[in-house]
Design an enzyme around this catalytic site. Sequence first.
Site, PDB file in Angstrom:
ATOM      1  N   ARG A 165      29.872  -9.594   6.531  1.00  0.00           N
ATOM      2  CA  ARG A 165      31.294  -9.721   6.153  1.00  0.00           C
ATOM      3  C   ARG A 165      32.204  -9.074   7.212  1.00  0.00           C
ATOM      4  O   ARG A 165      33.170  -8.389   6.881  1.00  0.00           O
ATOM      5  CB  ARG A 165      31.576  -9.064   4.798  1.00  0.00           C
ATOM      6  CG  ARG A 165      30.928  -9.728   3.617  1.00  0.00           C
ATOM      7  CD  ARG A 165      31.517 -11.111   3.365  1.00  0.00           C
ATOM      8  NE  ARG A 165      31.108 -11.622   2.079  1.00  0.00           N
ATOM      9  CZ  ARG A 165      29.912 -12.175   1.828  1.00  0.00           C
ATOM     10  NH1 ARG A 165      29.033 -12.297   2.812  1.00  0.00           N
ATOM     11  NH2 ARG A 165      29.622 -12.611   0.623  1.00  0.00           N
ATOM     12  N   SER A 199      34.175 -11.138  -4.529  1.00  0.00           N
ATOM     13  CA  SER A 199      33.682  -9.754  -4.472  1.00  0.00           C
ATOM     14  C   SER A 199      34.794  -8.847  -3.958  1.00  0.00           C
ATOM     15  O   SER A 199      35.375  -9.122  -2.909  1.00  0.00           O
ATOM     16  CB  SER A 199      32.507  -9.636  -3.506  1.00  0.00           C
ATOM     17  OG  SER A 199      31.471 -10.495  -3.880  1.00  0.00           O
ATOM     18  N   GLU A 244      36.014  -5.272   0.404  1.00  0.00           N
ATOM     19  CA  GLU A 244      35.803  -6.465   1.206  1.00  0.00           C
ATOM     20  C   GLU A 244      37.140  -7.210   1.322  1.00  0.00           C
ATOM     21  O   GLU A 244      37.427  -7.866   2.313  1.00  0.00           O
ATOM     22  CB  GLU A 244      34.768  -7.341   0.494  1.00  0.00           C
ATOM     23  CG  GLU A 244      34.154  -8.388   1.366  1.00  0.00           C
ATOM     24  CD  GLU A 244      34.122  -9.728   0.710  1.00  0.00           C
ATOM     25  OE1 GLU A 244      34.932 -10.577   1.133  1.00  0.00           O
ATOM     26  OE2 GLU A 244      33.311  -9.930  -0.205  1.00  0.00           O
TER      27      GLU A 244
HETATM   28  N1  EPU Z   1      24.313  -7.195 -10.660  1.00  0.00           N
HETATM   29  C1  EPU Z   1      24.524  -6.278 -11.660  1.00  0.00           C
HETATM   30  N2  EPU Z   1      25.607  -6.452 -12.477  1.00  0.00           N
HETATM   31  C2  EPU Z   1      26.460  -7.489 -12.343  1.00  0.00           C
HETATM   32  C3  EPU Z   1      26.233  -8.436 -11.346  1.00  0.00           C
HETATM   33  C4  EPU Z   1      25.150  -8.265 -10.496  1.00  0.00           C
HETATM   34  O1  EPU Z   1      23.762  -5.339 -11.809  1.00  0.00           O
HETATM   35  O2  EPU Z   1      27.440  -7.543 -13.116  1.00  0.00           O
HETATM   36  C5  EPU Z   1      23.174  -6.988  -9.741  1.00  0.00           C
HETATM   37  C6  EPU Z   1      21.953  -7.831 -10.065  1.00  0.00           C
HETATM   38  O3  EPU Z   1      20.813  -7.035  -9.816  1.00  0.00           O
HETATM   39  C7  EPU Z   1      22.007  -8.932  -9.034  1.00  0.00           C
HETATM   40  C8  EPU Z   1      22.618  -8.231  -7.860  1.00  0.00           C
HETATM   41  O4  EPU Z   1      23.568  -7.331  -8.433  1.00  0.00           O
HETATM   42  O5  EPU Z   1      20.736  -9.404  -8.732  1.00  0.00           O
HETATM   43  C9  EPU Z   1      23.314  -9.149  -6.874  1.00  0.00           C
HETATM   44  O6  EPU Z   1      24.264  -9.955  -7.562  1.00  0.00           O
HETATM   45  P1  EPU Z   1      24.713 -11.378  -6.977  1.00  0.00           P
HETATM   46  O7  EPU Z   1      23.500 -12.212  -6.709  1.00  0.00           O
HETATM   47  O8  EPU Z   1      25.733 -11.950  -7.888  1.00  0.00           O
HETATM   48  O9  EPU Z   1      25.306 -11.054  -5.576  1.00  0.00           O
HETATM   49  P2  EPU Z   1      26.314  -9.919  -5.025  1.00  0.00           P
HETATM   50  O10 EPU Z   1      25.517  -9.050  -4.110  1.00  0.00           O
HETATM   51  O11 EPU Z   1      27.059  -9.258  -6.115  1.00  0.00           O
HETATM   52  C10 EPU Z   1      26.911 -11.302  -2.886  1.00  0.00           C
HETATM   53  C11 EPU Z   1      28.176 -11.689  -2.186  1.00  0.00           C
HETATM   54  C12 EPU Z   1      28.827 -12.865  -2.912  1.00  0.00           C
HETATM   55  C13 EPU Z   1      27.847 -14.028  -2.932  1.00  0.00           C
HETATM   56  C14 EPU Z   1      26.566 -13.583  -3.639  1.00  0.00           C
HETATM   57  C15 EPU Z   1      25.500 -14.650  -3.580  1.00  0.00           C
HETATM   58  C16 EPU Z   1      29.029  -9.663  -1.159  1.00  0.00           C
HETATM   59  C17 EPU Z   1      30.066  -8.597  -1.197  1.00  0.00           C
HETATM   60  N3  EPU Z   1      29.094 -10.558  -2.153  1.00  0.00           N
HETATM   61  O12 EPU Z   1      27.318 -10.821  -4.182  1.00  0.00           O
HETATM   62  O13 EPU Z   1      29.974 -13.251  -2.169  1.00  0.00           O
HETATM   63  O14 EPU Z   1      28.392 -15.153  -3.606  1.00  0.00           O
HETATM   64  O15 EPU Z   1      26.032 -12.410  -2.974  1.00  0.00           O
HETATM   65  O16 EPU Z   1      25.018 -14.758  -2.294  1.00  0.00           O
HETATM   66  O17 EPU Z   1      28.199  -9.678  -0.260  1.00  0.00           O
HETATM   67  C18 EPU Z   1      32.319 -12.868  -1.983  1.00  0.00           C
HETATM   68  O18 EPU Z   1      32.079 -12.402  -0.874  1.00  0.00           O
HETATM   69  O19 EPU Z   1      33.479 -12.931  -2.446  1.00  0.00           O
HETATM   70  C19 EPU Z   1      31.207 -13.327  -2.805  1.00  0.00           C
HETATM   71  C20 EPU Z   1      31.368 -13.772  -4.056  1.00  0.00           C
END
Ligand code: EPU
Length: 343
Positions: A170, A244, A339
């Site tokens: 990012r 995010s 972010e």
């Molecule tokens: N999780 C929780 N609680 C929640 C949601 C998630 O504990 O309410 C934990 C779960 O263990 C889950 C992990 O967090 O497995 C990761 O969650 P998720 O797969 O939704 O991904 P993220 O790391 O929260 C990142 C990107 C997103 C992107 C997703 C999918 C960043 C800051 N965010 O989110 O990007 O869509 O992966 O690849 O890297 C964005 O940048 O705006 C965005 C939405």
Amino acid sequence: MSRTPATFIREGVSLKPFNSFQIEAEAALWTEITAEPDLLRLQDTAAFQQQPRFVLGGGSNILFTQNFPGLIIKVRIPGVTVLSEDDHEVVVRAGAGVNWDELVRYATDRGWAGLENLSMIPGETGAAPIQNIGAYGVELESVFVSLDAIHLESGDKTVFDREMCRFGYRDSIFKKEHKGKYLITSVTLRLSKRPQLRLEYGNLKAVLDADGARNPDIRDVSRAVRKIRASKLPDPAATGNAGSFFKNPVLTADRFHELSERHPTVPSFPAGNQVKVPAAWLIDQCGFKGKRIGDAGVHEHHALILVNHGNATGRDLLDLADAIRTEVQERFGITLVPEVNIV
Ligand code: EPU
């Protein structure tokens, strides 16, 4: 109001329709750029000398915390052009104002692979390299060839290749040394006609299997990504948000080891020789999911998404973000970094 032949400058423009958080704020001065010459002409106007200046794309990664006292330059440069094509790949140039997801659909419909995992990300193409957008195991960097940009002060045009952009998670040079200095006019991408599907992230493979896609193609992948996003992330047209709000913290192996000793259930993803920890999990553990202070809230299905339930101000959202940062810092000793661009 002032008018030059090709540049139209307006005063006191509401930014509410132009930011996905749907925050009410006003730009002192506002102009729109539909082609490179518009910017060159704009540079000759008195309005352009006003500081600060801000280049606005789709407004999907921004939090306005006050009225903007200077000039906002909204980029509306259209057009998708195929620069070269053979049996293996196609090189496409897209105007900075092209809606990102329209570009994804354009490519995916033609069987050009590389963007399918990046389906449904809000925003415009010109902003995509600034934060090296990423989702479901793929980052923009993997298909990026170059971008064209104009230096706001000098008007000089530069082509930035991948190395010059210094992409990171990012991150790019446009969030560091070159922050606010350039206006990106177009982005050039290399897409493949021999797809190598990337299905290893989260439940992508499981969703494809459940949909009965035994031999998935890029259209199936795009559909699955859309389905996952729609189930977890709020639609910005209905509920103001900017995806995010924080980056996922990246820890050294030692630091992660310490954390997992104290919190054995902490999820993690490899990040080179470091470890990425989901900020969503940290925030969730602090009990913020679904919480609300006035109209500023944390999405009920995803703890990393801050939402505007109606009339939240940028300040309200910033206060909530600060409360989250403080709590995560106290509980886990980890500093969350936004972010979203806070203006
Ligand atoms: N999780 C929780 N609680 C929640 C949601 C998630 O504990 O309410 C934990 C779960 O263990 C889950 C992990 O967090 O497995 C990761 O969650 P998720 O797969 O939704 O991904 P993220 O790391 O929260 C990142 C990107 C997103 C992107 C997703 C999918 C960043 C800051 N965010 O989110 O990007 O869509 O992966 O690849 O890297 C964005 O940048 O705006 C965005 C939405």
